[in-house]
Write an enzyme that holds these catalytic residues in place. Structure first.
Site, PDB file in Angstrom:
ATOM      1  N   CYS A 128      18.054  44.985  52.520  1.00 35.15           N
ATOM      2  CA  CYS A 128      18.885  43.925  53.099  1.00 35.15           C
ATOM      3  C   CYS A 128      20.162  44.418  53.771  1.00 35.15           C
ATOM      4  O   CYS A 128      21.069  43.646  54.004  1.00 35.15           O
ATOM      5  CB  CYS A 128      19.226  42.882  52.038  1.00 35.15           C
ATOM      6  SG  CYS A 128      20.228  43.509  50.691  1.00 35.15           S
ATOM      7  N   HIS A 181      37.687  39.745  56.201  1.00 42.90           N
ATOM      8  CA  HIS A 181      37.133  38.425  55.918  1.00 42.90           C
ATOM      9  C   HIS A 181      36.881  37.643  57.194  1.00 42.90           C
ATOM     10  O   HIS A 181      35.915  36.899  57.298  1.00 42.90           O
ATOM     11  CB  HIS A 181      38.076  37.640  55.006  1.00 42.90           C
ATOM     12  CG  HIS A 181      38.351  38.360  53.739  1.00 42.90           C
ATOM     13  ND1 HIS A 181      39.354  38.038  52.882  1.00 42.90           N
ATOM     14  CD2 HIS A 181      37.729  39.429  53.193  1.00 42.90           C
ATOM     15  CE1 HIS A 181      39.349  38.861  51.865  1.00 42.90           C
ATOM     16  NE2 HIS A 181      38.380  39.719  52.041  1.00 42.90           N
TER      17      HIS A 181
HETATM   18  C1  PEP Z   1      24.671  46.507  51.595  1.00 44.42           C
HETATM   19  O1  PEP Z   1      25.486  47.226  51.031  1.00 44.42           O
HETATM   20  O2  PEP Z   1      23.770  46.944  52.345  1.00 44.42           O
HETATM   21  C2  PEP Z   1      24.702  45.054  51.411  1.00 44.42           C
HETATM   22  C3  PEP Z   1      23.746  44.294  51.893  1.00 44.42           C
HETATM   23  O3  PEP Z   1      25.769  44.517  50.794  1.00 44.42           O
HETATM   24  P1  PEP Z   1      27.208  44.357  51.479  1.00 44.42           P
HETATM   25  O4  PEP Z   1      27.033  44.671  52.943  1.00 44.42           O
HETATM   26  O5  PEP Z   1      27.621  42.957  51.236  1.00 44.42           O
HETATM   27  O6  PEP Z   1      28.013  45.355  50.763  1.00 44.42           O
END
Ligand code: PEP
Ligand code: MG
Length: 747
Positions: free
Chosen positions: A677, A364
């Protein structure tokens, strides 16, 4: 053989203290100390060797060896008996030194006439400072008491070297804390920073090392240990009900706090003349020295626990809290063993950088450092013992390297690098209002990832078109209790206000795996990344998901709303989640609340399975966003949190690109909007490849938008696509080498 008594040790410590109080110049003081020790131990020789640099010991004072060897005789760690004491961090006691394996005779010292040797390490909190040696002509075996007594004296010396007290004849005797140090860790948030150390938990300053009344001092220690025990028991009682892991750690604390061996050793130190604080620190130093040599990580953790406990005890004894009254230096760089997300938020953007001895890429605190865009290096061994408040420090978050007390040449090279980056940033700022339009005419949509209100100011300044991923779980993770719906409504409304009409894709709670909310019961899972997480939790226990969806609908207040569900592994999960959202909308309508102007419902594609969902799924979703971080870990079966494997497979490997192309094709034929993303979208060459295979929108950290935009504007995506296709035809592992060559050839 003269028998040493406890009284001898006490006498010696008292005389040492008096000598220290006289405030003589460093070298003279050190010389007198060696004379005093030799005399008190009835030895012919007493010498002090100090670390000149990380591997070299230097004879800095002696009684009994040739005076002209002082500051001339040097040894490597591990060389000779003195070097061996330093390396092993424990005493060597022998009546016949020349017959010992590893003995090395140094003719310039004239030590050939001495037979017995007793050397003890001078160390402070596990840091090697030097070696204290006594020698005699007669073949004497020093008693255990004598060894112990000398260790106690070494402890007092350690405190002196710490103060950099020895300066003589214009020669500065090495004070270990003044060395520059290059420490390597792991990158958790990229970026560079220069500043001064600010210790999150400053060391306890011990001013009295020697006691005047050991009975009273032992009683003081016992009282403090009792207070410590009660506080650990209290912590345990309140943690037991809530957090299994924390209560396990506290159980170990409790075991140490009640350990008779620990208390007994400290009492013994006090009876030899040390103050209670000095006794705690002596045991702590020895534990740290042992820590260095323990290969077993479980045991190392336990020794860390002991270390924490010692700090608590020192704070009880001295009454010193974390507040020392010291002023935070300019351009503070926070140095800590570890830090919680809430504490880091409190420091906020004041900090230029953060360096942690522990930490994790997905912790975190790391999430917060990312949101605040503060360079963060984690897993930096010994940083909390090496660094002192106010030390000059350079943090290279990109390389995962920390320069402590750097010399001028390192600092100036580092500043050059920072200046170059600042220049590049200026160039990127100039592109802010220009589109990410490639030379072939294709425009790529660049969005930013966010998770806290603190991120939103970057939306206009980065030039992002939208918030492509808003990680709603961060707000939940930073708190110690579940937020109320009204708080969520207020928070989401503020986010939408700050976005000023730009779209925000809110991702519903993605908890589980590395994201653990302290106030929610979680089952113990053998492999949490593939366990009960994200939408799986939301569908099985829909209470929190429903509350969150209600809050989002209310926050939109007539504005458009975009919601996406994380970790959808099969179409039916999306159907169920969407049905919950539709039910909540209907409920809000019944309640007479203002509904969002428009609702878009999307899914994150984070498991390979979803790439093969039925066509109807692709037609139903309003948009898909590839969560590359998770998708890649599941595609290659390589844990994104595991340093041993997380960089092992290339995003630009043709197997992965071919797979992504399959997703692009499916979205194309169904007319589904697609974006990416994961972290890779923010890496210019990777972003180019993603755009090259037809992903029209990329979402990344705000700081990456400039570099990615600049790269896309220089390139021709048809050429990129051709390079990838050629690498595919040639059966290569990765398209990266060819793409790097292409990028290097761009104007
Ligand atoms: C991912 O898994 O690429 C994502 C954007 O989500 P997180 O990094 O929050 O798991
Ligand atoms: Mg993910």
């Amino acid at each position: 053989m003269p028998h040493r008594t406890r009284t001898d040790s006490r006498m010696l410590l008292r005389r040492l203290r008096d000598l220290l109080a006289q405030g003589n110049p460093g070298q003279e003081r050190l010389d007198r100390i060696t004379t005093l020790i030799a005399e008190s131990m009835h030895a012919d020789v007493c010498s002090v060797y100090l670390m000149r640099d990380a591997d070299t010991l230097e004879l800095c004072a002696t009684e009994g060896l040739r005076p002209d060897a002082v500051h001339r005789t040097r040894l490597r760690i591990g060389e000779g008996l003195v070097g061996k004491v330093a390396r092993l961090a424990r005493a060597i006691n022998t009546p016949d030194a020349p017959s010992q394996p590893g003995f090395r005779y140094m003719p310039e010292t004239g030590e050939e006439v001495f037979s017995s040797f007793l050397g003890v390490p001078i160390q402070r909190l596990g840091e090697r400072l030097g070696v204290l040696v006594v020698q005699t002509r007669d073949a004497r075996q020093f008693s255990d008491d004598a060894v112990y007594g000398l260790e106690v004296v070494a402890m007092v010396l350690a405190e002196m070297t710490e103060l950099g007290a020895f300066v003589g004849n214009g020669t500065e005797i090495p004070s270990p804390h003044k060395h520059q140090a290059v420490l390597r860790g792991i990158t958790a948030q990229e970026g560079e920073a220069e500043g001064h150390v600010w210790l999150h938990q400053p060391r306890v300053v011990i001013t009295n090392l020697v006691n005047d009344d050991s009975h009273a001092e032992v009683a003081r220690l016992q009282d403090a240990v009792e207070t410590l025990r009660v506080s650990v028991d209290d912590m345990l009682a309140s943690a037991a009900a809530r957090d299994k892991e924390q209560s396990e750690v506290l159980q170990t604390y409790r075991m140490f706090a009640h350990s008779r061996g620990w208390l007994k050793r400290m009492e013994q130190d006090i009876r030899l003349g040390l103050s209670a604080e000095a006794a705690v620190e002596k045991e702590q130093s020895e534990a740290r020295a042992r820590l260095e040599t323990v290969p077993d990580t479980y045991l190392r953790d336990r020794l860390h626990d002991l270390d924490d406990l010692s700090n608590r005890l020192l704070r009880i004894l001295t009454g010193q809290g974390n507040e020392t009254g010291a002023e935070m230096p300019e351009r503070p760089i926070l140095v800590a063993r570890n830090i919680g997300p809430g504490e880091l938020m409190e420091y906020g953007r004041k900090l230029r950088g953060v360096v942690l001895e522990e930490g994790a890429v997905g912790s975190h605190a790391t999430i917060v450092a990312r949101a605040l865009a503060i360079p963060l290096v984690i897993n930096v061994p010994r940083i909390t013992t090496e660094a002192l408040n106010g030390d000059h420090i350079l943090v290279d978050g990109t390389e995962g390297v920390v320069h402590l007390r750097p010399d001028d040449s390192v600092s100036s090279a580092f500043r050059d690098k920072m200046a170059m980056q600042a220049k590049a940033q200026e160039r990127y700022a100039g592109l802010r209002d220009k589109p990410a339009k490639a030379r072939c005419g294709t425009v790529v949509t660049l969005k930013m990832n966010a998770g806290l209100m603190a991120d939103l100011p970057s939306l206009p300044s980065s030039g992002a078109d939208a918030v492509g991923l808003f990680r709603t779980e961060l707000q939940f993770l930073l708190r110690d209790k579940m937020p109320k719906r009204s708080e969520l409504v207020a928070n989401y409304a503020r986010v939408l206000d700050a976005a000023k009409g730009k779209t925000v894709h809110f991702r519903t709670l993605d908890i589980g795996s590395d994201k653990v909310m302290p106030y929610m019961n979680r089952p113990d899972e053998p492999n949490p990344a593939m366990g009960w997480r994200a939408l799986r939790v939301g569908l099985d226990k829909p209470g929190v998901l429903r509350m969150q969806l209600q809050a989002l609908i209310r926050a939109a207040q007539g504005r458009p709303l975009s919601v996406m569900f994380p970790m959808v592994a099969q179409a039916s999960e999306f159907d169920r989640a969407r049905a919950i959202l539709m039910r909540e909308i209907a409920r809000e309508r019944r309640l007479g609340h203002v509904l969002p102007a428009d609702v878009k419902i999307g899914a994150m594609l984070e498991t390979p399975s979803l790439a093969y969902a039925p066509k109807s799924f692709f037609q139903q979703v309003d948009f898909l966003s590839i969560g590359g971080n998770d998708l890649k870990q599941f595609f290659f079966a390589a844990d994104r949190e595991n340093e041993l494997v997380r960089r092992r497979y290339d995003t630009l490997s043709l197997s992965f690109l071919t797979f992504l192309q399959h997703i692009v094709d499916r979205c194309h034929s169904a007319g589904t909007a697609l974006s990416f993303c994961g972290e890779d979208a923010g890496r210019p060459v990777d972003a180019l490849a993603l755009a090259g295979i037809g992903i029209a929108a990329l979402s990344m950290r705000p700081a990456s938008i400039g570099p990615v935009k600049s790269m896309i504007r220089r390139a021709n995506l048809n050429e990129v696509s051709e390079i990838i296709a050629r690498a595919q035809r040639r059966g290569l592992d990765s398209a990266r080498p060819a793409l790097l060559e292409y990028v290097a050839s761009l104007p």
